[in-house]
Design an enzyme around this catalytic site. Structure first.
Site, PDB file in Angstrom:
ATOM      1  N   LYS A  13       0.837  -1.216   0.000  1.00  0.00           N
ATOM      2  CA  LYS A  13       0.000   0.000   0.000  1.00  0.00           C
ATOM      3  C   LYS A  13       0.867   1.260   0.000  1.00  0.00           C
ATOM      4  CE  LYS A  13      -2.021  -1.391   3.846  1.00  0.00           C
ATOM      5  NZ  LYS A  13      -1.369  -2.694   4.036  1.00  0.00           N
ATOM      6  N   ARG A  89      -9.760   0.383   8.659  1.00  0.00           N
ATOM      7  CA  ARG A  89      -9.314  -0.970   8.974  1.00  0.00           C
ATOM      8  C   ARG A  89     -10.381  -1.780   9.704  1.00  0.00           C
ATOM      9  NH1 ARG A  89      -3.507   0.120   8.952  1.00  0.00           N
ATOM     10  NH2 ARG A  89      -2.405  -1.829   9.288  1.00  0.00           N
ATOM     11  N   ARG A 128      11.718  -5.655   4.799  1.00  0.00           N
ATOM     12  CA  ARG A 128      11.493  -4.201   4.658  1.00  0.00           C
ATOM     13  C   ARG A 128      12.421  -3.401   5.568  1.00  0.00           C
ATOM     14  NH1 ARG A 128       5.657  -1.843   5.460  1.00  0.00           N
ATOM     15  NH2 ARG A 128       5.775  -3.067   7.364  1.00  0.00           N
ATOM     16  N   ARG A 161      11.395  -1.862  11.142  1.00  0.00           N
ATOM     17  CA  ARG A 161      10.280  -1.586  12.050  1.00  0.00           C
ATOM     18  C   ARG A 161      10.181  -2.672  13.117  1.00  0.00           C
ATOM     19  NH1 ARG A 161       5.029  -0.092   8.396  1.00  0.00           N
ATOM     20  NH2 ARG A 161       4.072  -1.464   9.937  1.00  0.00           N
ATOM     21  N   ARG A 172      -0.496  -9.560  13.161  1.00  0.00           N
ATOM     22  CA  ARG A 172      -1.066  -8.545  12.254  1.00  0.00           C
ATOM     23  C   ARG A 172      -1.938  -9.194  11.185  1.00  0.00           C
ATOM     24  NH1 ARG A 172       4.333  -5.803  10.569  1.00  0.00           N
ATOM     25  NH2 ARG A 172       3.096  -4.608   9.097  1.00  0.00           N
TER      26      ARG A 172
END
Ligand code: AP5
Length: 215
Positions: A13, A89, A128, A161, A172
């Site tokens: 996203k 969400r 990431r 992160r 998640r």
């Protein structure tokens, strides 16, 4: 153009929003980025959000909806177009968002659902990296910074992160399946949903999306 980007963690996203922002000049509003900025600045909101984010859980609806209302209603948005990334969400957030946008006369035109497979999601999230200063996105295999640990754009520190570890990714994903996946049908019922195969390369995805929304 007024878009919401939906999809599981790591579907891309933020990556797609970054490409579209350059191409279309839309405001990019990411609740994840806003909350991380609050955490970085150690504000009361940042301290409240930290416990949820680090456990992979959702920050309460009323907290994030207030943030979005303030952002969309309180000015600071150049032009009419926007891309919402990571909001809504939950079904409650989706309904509240519709109410906010109705008042502003800026309803959503397209809800873009980035559908990605689990192995791709895990590969993307565990690899990431992100710039602590300007939030530029990297990936240790797909898009490494030229100099390890240093942002190509601003020279800031590139870090991982704290919620990008396998255990929190699993939470998640469970939270996504229980709370966010159901809102896909909310937008389908409004005739606004466009589903894209998000396992594709980001540039290809950008091209497909531009063709889809031009139809
Ligand atoms: P948030 O930051 O929104 O996290 P997320 O939804 O889990 O999404 P991600 O940022 O992990 O993934 P992404 O889809 O943007 O992927 P990206 O483009 O970075 O939220 C974090 C937390 O904040 C939540 O867990 C929650 O606690 C809280 N929160 C936020 N909003 C909330 C809300 N509305 N309500 C309640 N709580 C909220 O890509 C990932 C990696 O893959 C990158 O390295 C990238 O380079 C690579 N990549 C991406 N696309 C491609 C591609 N097509 N090809 C190759 N590599 C790719």
């Amino acid at each position: 153009m007024r878009l919401v980007l939906l999809g599981p963690p790591g579907a891309g996203k933020g990556t797609l929003a970054g490409l579209l922002k350059d191409q279309l000049g839309l405001a990019h509003i990411s609740t994840g980025d806003i909350l991380r900025e609050e955490m970085k600045n150690n504000t009361p909101l940042g301290r409240e959000a930290k416990q949820y984010i680090e456990n992979g859980e959702l920050v309460p609806d009323e907290v994030v909806t207030k943030l979005i209302d303030h952002k969309m209603t309180g000015g600071g948005m150049a032009g009419d177009g926007y891309m919402l990334d990571g909001f809504p969400r939950t079904e409650q957030q989706a309904q509240d968002l519709d109410r906010i946008l109705e008042k502003l006369k800026k309803p959503i035109e397209h809800a873009i659902y980035l559908d990605s497979s689990l192995p791709v999601i895990i590969q993307r999230l565990t690899g990431r990296r992100i710039c602590r200063n300007c939030s530029a996105l990297y990936h240790i295999q797909n898009k490494p910074p030229k100099k390890p640990g240093v942002c190509d754009t601003c020279g800031g520190e590139v870090y991982q992160r704290s919620d990008d570890n396998e255990e929190t990714i699993k939470t998640r994903m469970d939270v996504y399946m229980a709370n966010t996946k159901p809102i896909i049908s909310y937008y389908e019922a409004q005739g606004k949903l466009q589903k894209l195969d998000a396992d594709k390369d980001a540039k290809d995805l950008q091209e497909i999306l531009m063709k889809t929304i031009a139809r």
